[in-house]
Each structure stands twice: as structure tokens, then as C-alpha cells.
Design a protein around this motif. Structure first.
Motif, PDB file in Angstrom:
ATOM      1  N   THR A 143      31.022  73.665  12.614  1.00 45.55           N
ATOM      2  CA  THR A 143      30.261  72.423  12.496  1.00 45.55           C
ATOM      3  C   THR A 143      30.565  71.801  11.140  1.00 45.55           C
ATOM      4  O   THR A 143      30.487  72.478  10.117  1.00 45.55           O
ATOM      5  CB  THR A 143      28.740  72.690  12.599  1.00 45.55           C
TER       6      THR A 143
ATOM      7  N   TRP B  42      25.383  63.181  12.319  1.00 46.92           N
ATOM      8  CA  TRP B  42      26.597  63.328  13.126  1.00 46.92           C
ATOM      9  C   TRP B  42      26.665  62.170  14.107  1.00 46.92           C
ATOM     10  O   TRP B  42      25.628  61.673  14.571  1.00 46.92           O
ATOM     11  CB  TRP B  42      26.576  64.640  13.919  1.00 46.92           C
TER      12      TRP B  42
ATOM     13  N   GLY C  38      30.781  69.467  20.047  1.00 46.69           N
ATOM     14  CA  GLY C  38      29.430  69.534  19.500  1.00 46.69           C
ATOM     15  C   GLY C  38      28.484  70.112  20.528  1.00 46.69           C
ATOM     16  O   GLY C  38      28.862  70.983  21.308  1.00 46.69           O
TER      17      GLY C  38
ATOM     18  N   ASN D 177      30.690  66.425  16.298  1.00 43.39           N
ATOM     19  CA  ASN D 177      31.380  66.515  15.013  1.00 43.39           C
ATOM     20  C   ASN D 177      32.396  65.382  14.925  1.00 43.39           C
ATOM     21  O   ASN D 177      33.298  65.288  15.770  1.00 43.39           O
ATOM     22  CB  ASN D 177      32.114  67.855  14.908  1.00 43.39           C
TER      23      ASN D 177
END
Length: 157
Positions: free
Chosen positions: A54, A93, A129, A146
Motif C-alpha cells: 500500500t 487514495w 487496492g 493505490n
């Protein structure tokens, strides 16, 4: 009693280990060796896309992108999200309330001790993600992605 405790700990550790990347190598149309991926991707892209990492929150150049276009997988260029589904989730994000059907795949992720839905590219298996059930209408979903796992292709003028 010690044997039961040790067995319990081993089972717990095994349950937290993610296996999605191992499965991906066998089940996706684009497959490459670890060496091939390392040669093609930056170290941060490799960490996120191939090792299910991440990126740090609020570091993506795509976070505040408001242009019209398509977000594609940074590893294989498969279109995964459209700009009109992007929204500001405040999480740090890039977030989308919908995905391009057929181009995103899902699996279970238990690495944090509870089950989350992992999202990855359906073509190369790259980790994008996770998806959560706290997004806006019309889907109620928040695809928390991400930014380093994405490239942006602007809409043609």
C-alpha cells in the motif's frame, strides 16, 4: 497444552498470509516472472502491484486529478476505472464508486486479521487496492485504489 498453543499460533499466522498474488500467477492472461515484473515496474509499482503493498496516503499524483479520461493498470494498461466514477473520499487514495466490468477481479484478503475484499487487475493480477461498502450512490461502494497502481489516459479532445 503447549502443542495446542503452538498449533493455534501456526494456524493463525497461516490464515493471515495473503495468497492472491500466488493464485494470480496461474489464473490471469498476462503472466510474467518476478524478474520480468521487476525490470518493467518501478520499485514502488512492484511493491504495490506484485507484493500487494500500500502506498502512503496523500502521495499519489492522481489523487486530485480531475481530468476526463480512463485509469488503466500501470502494469499492463488494462482500463480499470473511468474518471466520471472518481470521487474525493478524504482517505488519501484515489477512490471510485464503480469499476470497468470484466477488467477488475476480486479476492479475499485476511492479512490484517479480518476479511477485506481485495481488488486486482483481471488481466495481469496486479494488486490495485480494496473495495468497501461506504461509498456514494449509485453503488454505495468505495474502490480505494493505490495511485501508483494506475496510469491515467486523458480523453481525446
Amino acid at each position: 497444552m503447549k502443542k495446542i498453543l503452538i498449533l493455534g499460533l501456526l494456524v493463525s499466522f497461516a490464515a493471515c498470509k495473503g495468497t492472491a498474488q500466488q493464485e494470480k500467477q496461474e489464473n490471469f492472461p498476462v503472466t510474467k516472472t518476478e524478474a520480468e515484473w521487476r525490470a518493467e515496474l518501478s520499485s514502488e509499482e512492484f511493491y504495490v502491484l506484485r507484493e500487494e503493498g500500500t502506498e502512503r496516503a496523500f502521495t499519489s499524483d492522481l489523487l486530485n486529478n480531475k481530468q476526463k479520461g480512463t485509469y488503466v493498470c500501470a502494469a499492463c494498461q488494462t482500463p480499470v476505472f473511468k474518471s466520471e466514477t472518481k470521487f474525493d473520499s478524504g482517505t488519501g487514495w484515489p477512490s471510485f464508486y464503480d469499476y470497468i466490468e470484466g477488467n477488475v477481479a476480486f479476492s479475499s484478503d485476511n492479512k490484517l486479521g479480518y476479511t477485506r475484499t481485495e481488488e486486482h487487475c483481471a488481466t495481469c493480477g496486479g494488486h490495485l487496492g480494496h473495495v468497501f461498502d461506504d461509498g456514494p450512490k449509485p453503488t454505495g461502494k468505495r474502490h480505494c485504489i493505490n495511485g501508483v497502481a494506475l496510469d491515467f489516459v486523458p480523453e481525446a479532445p
